[in-house]
Design a protein around this motif. Structure first.
Motif, PDB file in Angstrom:
ATOM      1  N   ASN A 283       0.811  -1.220   0.000  1.00  0.00           N
ATOM      2  CA  ASN A 283       0.000   0.000   0.000  1.00  0.00           C
ATOM      3  C   ASN A 283       0.841   1.265   0.000  1.00  0.00           C
ATOM      4  O   ASN A 283       1.883   1.337   0.649  1.00  0.00           O
ATOM      5  CB  ASN A 283      -0.926   0.019   1.224  1.00  0.00           C
ATOM      6  N   LYS A 284       0.361   2.254  -0.714  1.00  0.00           N
ATOM      7  CA  LYS A 284       0.866   3.616  -0.632  1.00  0.00           C
ATOM      8  C   LYS A 284      -0.346   4.533  -0.484  1.00  0.00           C
ATOM      9  O   LYS A 284      -1.301   4.428  -1.262  1.00  0.00           O
ATOM     10  CB  LYS A 284       1.668   3.996  -1.878  1.00  0.00           C
ATOM     11  N   THR A 285      -0.326   5.391   0.511  1.00  0.00           N
ATOM     12  CA  THR A 285      -1.438   6.302   0.779  1.00  0.00           C
ATOM     13  C   THR A 285      -0.900   7.699   1.036  1.00  0.00           C
ATOM     14  O   THR A 285       0.043   7.868   1.813  1.00  0.00           O
ATOM     15  CB  THR A 285      -2.253   5.833   2.000  1.00  0.00           C
ATOM     16  N   TRP A 286      -1.484   8.693   0.364  1.00  0.00           N
ATOM     17  CA  TRP A 286      -1.101  10.073   0.646  1.00  0.00           C
ATOM     18  C   TRP A 286      -2.352  10.903   0.913  1.00  0.00           C
ATOM     19  O   TRP A 286      -3.446  10.566   0.470  1.00  0.00           O
ATOM     20  CB  TRP A 286      -0.287  10.686  -0.498  1.00  0.00           C
ATOM     21  N   SER A 287      -2.165  11.990   1.632  1.00  0.00           N
ATOM     22  CA  SER A 287      -3.278  12.901   1.887  1.00  0.00           C
ATOM     23  C   SER A 287      -2.765  14.328   1.991  1.00  0.00           C
ATOM     24  O   SER A 287      -1.607  14.566   2.363  1.00  0.00           O
ATOM     25  CB  SER A 287      -4.036  12.526   3.164  1.00  0.00           C
ATOM     26  N   ALA A 288      -3.630  15.258   1.649  1.00  0.00           N
ATOM     27  CA  ALA A 288      -3.325  16.686   1.767  1.00  0.00           C
ATOM     28  C   ALA A 288      -4.543  17.368   2.368  1.00  0.00           C
ATOM     29  O   ALA A 288      -5.651  17.250   1.842  1.00  0.00           O
ATOM     30  CB  ALA A 288      -3.001  17.285   0.399  1.00  0.00           C
ATOM     31  N   THR A 289      -4.337  18.068   3.464  1.00  0.00           N
ATOM     32  CA  THR A 289      -5.430  18.723   4.178  1.00  0.00           C
ATOM     33  C   THR A 289      -5.076  20.189   4.398  1.00  0.00           C
ATOM     34  O   THR A 289      -3.958  20.520   4.816  1.00  0.00           O
ATOM     35  CB  THR A 289      -5.674  18.044   5.541  1.00  0.00           C
ATOM     36  N   PHE A 290      -6.041  21.065   4.142  1.00  0.00           N
ATOM     37  CA  PHE A 290      -5.829  22.507   4.266  1.00  0.00           C
ATOM     38  C   PHE A 290      -6.925  23.094   5.169  1.00  0.00           C
ATOM     39  O   PHE A 290      -8.107  22.799   4.984  1.00  0.00           O
ATOM     40  CB  PHE A 290      -5.857  23.176   2.896  1.00  0.00           C
ATOM     41  N   THR A 291      -6.512  23.925   6.124  1.00  0.00           N
ATOM     42  CA  THR A 291      -7.450  24.503   7.082  1.00  0.00           C
ATOM     43  C   THR A 291      -7.265  26.009   7.162  1.00  0.00           C
ATOM     44  O   THR A 291      -6.157  26.500   7.434  1.00  0.00           O
ATOM     45  CB  THR A 291      -7.258  23.899   8.485  1.00  0.00           C
ATOM     46  N   TYR A 292      -8.350  26.729   6.921  1.00  0.00           N
ATOM     47  CA  TYR A 292      -8.344  28.179   7.053  1.00  0.00           C
ATOM     48  C   TYR A 292      -9.107  28.541   8.317  1.00  0.00           C
ATOM     49  O   TYR A 292     -10.275  28.172   8.487  1.00  0.00           O
ATOM     50  CB  TYR A 292      -8.992  28.838   5.835  1.00  0.00           C
ATOM     51  N   THR A 293      -8.441  29.250   9.233  1.00  0.00           N
ATOM     52  CA  THR A 293      -9.035  29.634  10.510  1.00  0.00           C
ATOM     53  C   THR A 293      -9.228  31.145  10.549  1.00  0.00           C
ATOM     54  O   THR A 293      -8.294  31.907  10.255  1.00  0.00           O
ATOM     55  CB  THR A 293      -8.153  29.191  11.687  1.00  0.00           C
ATOM     56  N   LEU A 294     -10.426  31.556  10.914  1.00  0.00           N
ATOM     57  CA  LEU A 294     -10.760  32.979  11.037  1.00  0.00           C
ATOM     58  C   LEU A 294     -11.600  33.147  12.290  1.00  0.00           C
ATOM     59  O   LEU A 294     -12.757  32.724  12.339  1.00  0.00           O
ATOM     60  CB  LEU A 294     -11.516  33.475   9.813  1.00  0.00           C
ATOM     61  N   GLY A 295     -11.011  33.726  13.326  1.00  0.00           N
ATOM     62  CA  GLY A 295     -11.731  33.868  14.584  1.00  0.00           C
ATOM     63  C   GLY A 295     -12.096  32.514  15.146  1.00  0.00           C
ATOM     64  O   GLY A 295     -11.259  31.615  15.255  1.00  0.00           O
ATOM     65  N   GLY A 296     -13.358  32.313  15.460  1.00  0.00           N
ATOM     66  CA  GLY A 296     -13.809  31.041  15.999  1.00  0.00           C
ATOM     67  C   GLY A 296     -14.107  30.003  14.943  1.00  0.00           C
ATOM     68  O   GLY A 296     -14.362  28.838  15.263  1.00  0.00           O
ATOM     69  N   SER A 297     -14.084  30.382  13.665  1.00  0.00           N
ATOM     70  CA  SER A 297     -14.417  29.467  12.577  1.00  0.00           C
ATOM     71  C   SER A 297     -13.170  28.814  11.997  1.00  0.00           C
ATOM     72  O   SER A 297     -12.121  29.441  11.874  1.00  0.00           O
ATOM     73  CB  SER A 297     -15.154  30.207  11.453  1.00  0.00           C
ATOM     74  N   ALA A 298     -13.310  27.534  11.609  1.00  0.00           N
ATOM     75  CA  ALA A 298     -12.237  26.813  10.924  1.00  0.00           C
ATOM     76  C   ALA A 298     -12.853  26.050   9.759  1.00  0.00           C
ATOM     77  O   ALA A 298     -13.791  25.255   9.951  1.00  0.00           O
ATOM     78  CB  ALA A 298     -11.517  25.877  11.871  1.00  0.00           C
ATOM     79  N   PHE A 299     -12.334  26.274   8.554  1.00  0.00           N
ATOM     80  CA  PHE A 299     -12.810  25.616   7.345  1.00  0.00           C
ATOM     81  C   PHE A 299     -11.730  24.655   6.862  1.00  0.00           C
ATOM     82  O   PHE A 299     -10.609  25.086   6.546  1.00  0.00           O
ATOM     83  CB  PHE A 299     -13.119  26.645   6.249  1.00  0.00           C
ATOM     84  N   LEU A 300     -12.055  23.367   6.801  1.00  0.00           N
ATOM     85  CA  LEU A 300     -11.079  22.343   6.425  1.00  0.00           C
ATOM     86  C   LEU A 300     -11.507  21.665   5.131  1.00  0.00           C
ATOM     87  O   LEU A 300     -12.681  21.340   4.947  1.00  0.00           O
ATOM     88  CB  LEU A 300     -10.949  21.321   7.550  1.00  0.00           C
TER      89      LEU A 300
END
Length: 446
Positions: A283-300
């Protein structure tokens, strides 16, 4: 008496003479924790009880003691842990066997009580610490101790962590046994589908804090007779402004067969999915995750890709049996991926998973301790287990709310409510709704 208990007893005798040494007692910590847990799993496939609907409640009690270190060039100490689980209610016919929530009795019903006692001896030299015993709870990319039910999963073995080089943490170790979250007994180590245990999981790796905003990681792990695994990771946080940032999290796993893997007893079930070489790890597994945080909100937002040759592999003793063919209840494991969701895992051969999450911390509105999130995962291109037919898909929606009391007599009392709705193609991707209600409280008296 198991090795960890014996080691603890010897350590207590040796250290008793030095118990008055500065640091050993002064830096000690002790706490009692309680966890009340209600678990409801509805398979929604019309299958016969008990596999169709699981409803159980239990109480977990945990005592933790961590000493400081004795004086001298090399300081010594001990850690001790006592765990008790009490089954409160399951409802007749709502306790599947084998079970990862609470142990099963010989007649298939839930055991009313289960417990265990373990401890570690430890030593510290300069900025290096060594721990030996049976109360280890590792948290690394190649192994995460599971703590998602009533009692935590623990491991037995030896670990060394060193920070002698500034901004670099080196970790090495060898683990030999694990005690599952729904068991009083330890077993050897294996993967999902493996009925024979291995007593050697070796690992080595490093976390390099290149700057305050950039972390690089490399780890190597080997579960004898099952698999070898390399991990590369990068985490970067870009500060945009006040209460605003952008986080990048990149992960890559490369896993291959080792020793007897593929032979009878040492077969990997590839997460009930396809494998180019059935029973083997590839097996080979990759992942990319991006998170934008603004005040109390976090968008992933993120994406994970599992290659076509076989499923992602990690330690899981759920298929291990004793000499009488009895399942030890050691199932239930965690792995280092965002797709380790409430219900599904999204780690079968060929799977492409896109996922997103929105979370909010209500401290921004003057309600500290209250947090909520909702997540969605969509997995496509799953290769059919027999290698023929159309590709399969699965998707899941998870919602979660947490609240921890911040002041007063109940300060630290926490409540968590989680709900997951999973839908998939085929009998191995059966639809399921799952609800968890958890109450946690820890009282520290040292």
């Amino acid at each position: 008496m198991n090795k960890s208990t014996l080691a603890l007893a010897v350590a207590v005798g040796v250290l008793a003479q030095q118990a008055g040494a500065a640091g050993f007692l002064e830096d000690s910590k002790a706490s009692v924790s309680s966890r009340t847990y209600y678990f409801d799993s509805d398979k929604r496939e019309g299958r016969s009880i008990p596999s169709n609907r699981q409803r159980e409640a239990a109480e977990g009690l945990k005592f933790d003691y961590q000493s400081g270190f004795t004086q001298g060039t090399v300081g010594f100490g001990i850690d001790a842990q006592a765990l008790v689980g009490i089954h409160l209610d399951g409802g007749k016919g709502h306790h599947p066997t084998p079970n990862t929530f609470s142990p099963s009795d010989t007649d298939g019903s839930a055991t009313q009580e289960w417990s265990r006692l373990a401890g570690n001896v430890k030593a510290r030299f300069s900025k290096t610490e060594a721990h030996l015993g049976g109360a280890l709870m590792p948290n690394m990319p190649i192994l995460i101790a599971n703590d998602s039910r009533v009692l935590p999963q623990t491991f037995e073995g030896g670990t060394i962590s060193s920070k002698e080089i500034d901004n670099v943490t080196f970790n090495v170790g060898q683990l030999e046994h694990a005690t599952g979250r729904a068991s009083s007994n330890s077993t050897g180590l294996a993967v999902n589908g493996g009925t024979q245990d291995s007593n050697q999981f070796r690992y080595a790796g490093a976390d390099w804090k290149v700057t305050k905003d950039l972390l690089l990681q490399y780890y190597y792990a080997n579960l004898e007779d099952y698999y070898k695994q390399n991990f590369l990771g990068l985490v970067h946080v870009y500060p945009i402004g006040t209460n605003q940032s952008f986080k990048t999290d990149l992960r890559y796993f490369d896993s291959s067969s080792d020793g007897k893997n593929g032979q009878t007893g040492y077969r990997f079930n590839n997460n009930n999915g396809f494998a180019k070489n059935p029973g083997e790890v590839d097996n080979k597994t990759w992942s990319a995750t991006f998170t934008y945080t603004l005040g109390g909100s976090a968008f992933l937002l993120g994406h994970q890709r599992v290659n076509d040759d076989g499923g992602f592999v990690f330690l899981n003793q759920g298929s291990v049996v004793d000499g009488n063919g009895h399942n030890e209840g050691a199932g239930g494991a965690s792995f280092y991926s965002f797709t380790d969701a409430t219900v599904g895992s999204f780690i079968r051969a060929g799977e492409n998973t896109t996922y997103g999450q929105y979370s909010y911390d209500f401290a921004s509105l003057g309600v500290p301790g209250l947090k909520a999130s909702i997540a969605y995962l969509n997995g496509q291109d799953i290769k059919a287990a027999n290698g023929t037919g159309k590709d399969l898909s699965e998707h899941e929606t998870d919602a979660r709310i947490d609240y921890v009391i911040q002041t007063g007599m109940l300060k630290g009392f926490g409540t968590t409510l989680r709900h997951g709705t999973y839908r998939g193609d085929g009998p191995t991707l059966a639809d399921e709704d799952q609800t968890r209600l958890i109450f946690n409280y820890t009282y520290s008296f040292m």
